[in-house]
Design a protein around this motif. Structure first.
Motif, PDB file in Angstrom:
ATOM      1  N   ASP A 294      36.441  44.008  40.334  1.00 11.39           N
ATOM      2  CA  ASP A 294      35.512  44.908  40.454  1.00 11.39           C
ATOM      3  C   ASP A 294      36.011  46.182  39.537  1.00 11.39           C
ATOM      4  N   THR A 295      35.085  46.705  38.677  1.00  8.43           N
ATOM      5  CA  THR A 295      35.865  47.349  37.752  1.00  8.43           C
ATOM      6  C   THR A 295      34.789  48.499  37.136  1.00  8.43           C
ATOM      7  N   ASP A 296      35.230  49.688  36.878  1.00 10.41           N
ATOM      8  CA  ASP A 296      34.428  50.801  36.288  1.00 10.41           C
ATOM      9  C   ASP A 296      34.560  50.972  34.751  1.00 10.41           C
ATOM     10  N   GLY A 297      34.979  50.206  33.940  1.00 11.63           N
ATOM     11  CA  GLY A 297      34.737  50.298  32.632  1.00 11.63           C
ATOM     12  C   GLY A 297      35.863  51.216  31.807  1.00 11.63           C
ATOM     13  N   GLY A 298      37.002  51.386  32.381  1.00 14.66           N
ATOM     14  CA  GLY A 298      38.036  52.396  31.760  1.00 14.66           C
ATOM     15  C   GLY A 298      38.967  51.520  30.582  1.00 14.66           C
ATOM     16  N   LEU A 299      39.783  52.190  30.112  1.00 14.60           N
ATOM     17  CA  LEU A 299      40.653  51.737  29.229  1.00 14.60           C
ATOM     18  C   LEU A 299      41.674  50.849  29.949  1.00 14.60           C
TER      19      LEU A 299
ATOM     20  N   GLY B 187      32.643  42.147  38.669  1.00 11.40           N
ATOM     21  CA  GLY B 187      31.421  42.794  38.939  1.00 11.40           C
ATOM     22  C   GLY B 187      31.715  44.447  38.468  1.00 11.40           C
ATOM     23  N   THR B 188      30.677  45.005  38.079  1.00 15.19           N
ATOM     24  CA  THR B 188      30.858  46.524  37.614  1.00 15.19           C
ATOM     25  C   THR B 188      30.251  47.413  38.633  1.00 15.19           C
ATOM     26  N   VAL B 189      30.925  48.587  38.454  1.00 17.92           N
ATOM     27  CA  VAL B 189      30.293  49.872  39.234  1.00 17.92           C
ATOM     28  C   VAL B 189      30.456  50.994  38.463  1.00 17.92           C
ATOM     29  N   HIS B 190      29.812  52.200  39.058  1.00 14.75           N
ATOM     30  CA  HIS B 190      29.928  53.652  38.324  1.00 14.75           C
ATOM     31  C   HIS B 190      31.287  53.879  38.458  1.00 14.75           C
ATOM     32  N   GLY B 191      31.776  54.723  37.755  1.00  9.09           N
ATOM     33  CA  GLY B 191      33.066  55.513  37.837  1.00  9.09           C
ATOM     34  C   GLY B 191      33.648  56.044  36.419  1.00  9.09           C
ATOM     35  N   ASN B 192      34.393  55.444  35.644  1.00 10.17           N
ATOM     36  CA  ASN B 192      34.620  55.939  34.407  1.00 10.17           C
ATOM     37  C   ASN B 192      33.374  56.234  33.794  1.00 10.17           C
TER      38      ASN B 192
END
Length: 302
Positions: A11-16, A37-42
């Motif tokens: 589960d990731t929020d898309g950062g470096l 899966g992705t989630v809001h965050g970065n």
């Protein structure tokens, strides 16, 4: 007898650093990456999906499904940590799109299909996991374990003086997850700040010609000024999931999240010995930074 690769959901929020962790896991022979899966965050959950797809492509993975998840927290306004999306600016667009299934549904389907087998690596706010828990109260038994990059205990936060980013961006979700009885290991800022990419580690990536990361490391090394110390928050959590022996010390205690903001402490994690009904979780309290950096470099350059 060869041990089969362990099934893992990320589960990731898309950062470096999320992208680095995904690259490492995609190339790890001990791990079978089931889905992301992705989630809001970065960034937004949709942008995080594009970033996850591109990170997997760079690692040679063109098939692992990526599902878009929760676009906002459970009970507070959306706040994006890096809305400028530095990974997208560096890596470009992916060659394929996300799955039609949502990340919460994907998590539930995988957990139910392989009860007690799937490990979850949570690298962003825990909104997807909290929503999956609300839909399936038996989820703590269905997932083998959760490793989460989350919290700050004996150190300052990285989004407020008291709170770590992943928890602060959805404190209500994190508190629900920590109270639910998952077999959970927290990898907090207390240890992630001890594992930083310095000049020697960047040189290994540059020499290994790792797609995207090698040229980026070489560019950093050419800077006239001293190379900054770059904490590898999410890659450390991924490494601990792959090999729990990298955690030299753990403590076990119930953990709660501060949900009121009377003193600016919303999102802080605390040891909750005053709550006898709250289950204990494992908190990684020490790692060997050199061993972790060596493991990550070997995995990324393999």
């Amino acid at each position: 007898m060869t041990t089969p690769p362990r099934p893992v959901l990320v589960d990731t929020d898309g950062g470096l650093d999320d992208a680095l962790a995904l690259h490492y896991l995609a190339r790890c022979p001990d791990i079978r990456l089931l889905a992301v899966g992705t989630v809001h965050g970065n960034v937004t959950a949709a942008a995080a999906a594009r970033n996850a797809l591109r990170a997997l492509e760079l690692a040679g993975d063109h098939s692992t499904p990526v599902a878009i998840g929760s676009a906002e927290p459970l009970a507070q306004a959306l706040q994006l940590r890096h809305p400028d999306d530095p990974f997208a600016a560096l890596a470009g667009k992916p060659g394929r799109g996300p799955s039609d299934q949502g990340a919460v549904e994907q998590m539930l389907d995988l957990a139910r299909a392989c009860p007690g087998e799937v490990e979850l690596l949570a690298l962003g706010p825990m909104t997807n996991l909290a929503r999956a828990l609300a839909a399936e109260p038996d989820l703590p038994r269905l997932l083998r374990r959760v490793v989460a990059m989350a919290g700050a205990f004996d150190t300052t936060g990285n989004i407020t003086p008291h709170a770590e980013t992943n928890v602060r961006l959805d404190p209500d979700a994190a508190d629900q997850v920590l109270a639910a009885g998952f077999a959970i290991t927290l990898v907090s800022l207390d240890v992630t700040r001890t594992v930083a990419a310095g000049r020697g580690w960047l040189q290994q990536l540059a020499d290994g010609a790792v797609p995207l990361w090698g040229p980026a490391a070489a560019m950093l090394l050419q800077a006239r000024d001293q190379v900054p110390s770059l904490p590898l928050h999410d890659p450390l959590a991924a490494a601990v999931l792959v090999d729990e022996h990298l955690a030299l010390e753990r403590r076990t205690a119930p953990v709660a999240v501060v949900l009121d903001d009377r003193h600016g402490h919303r999102g802080a994690t605390r040891i909750a010995t005053d709550d006898p009904g709250r289950p204990a979780v494992a908190i990684t309290s020490a790692v060997d930074p050199d061993a972790v950096l060596a493991r990550l470099a070997a995995g990324l350059t393999a």
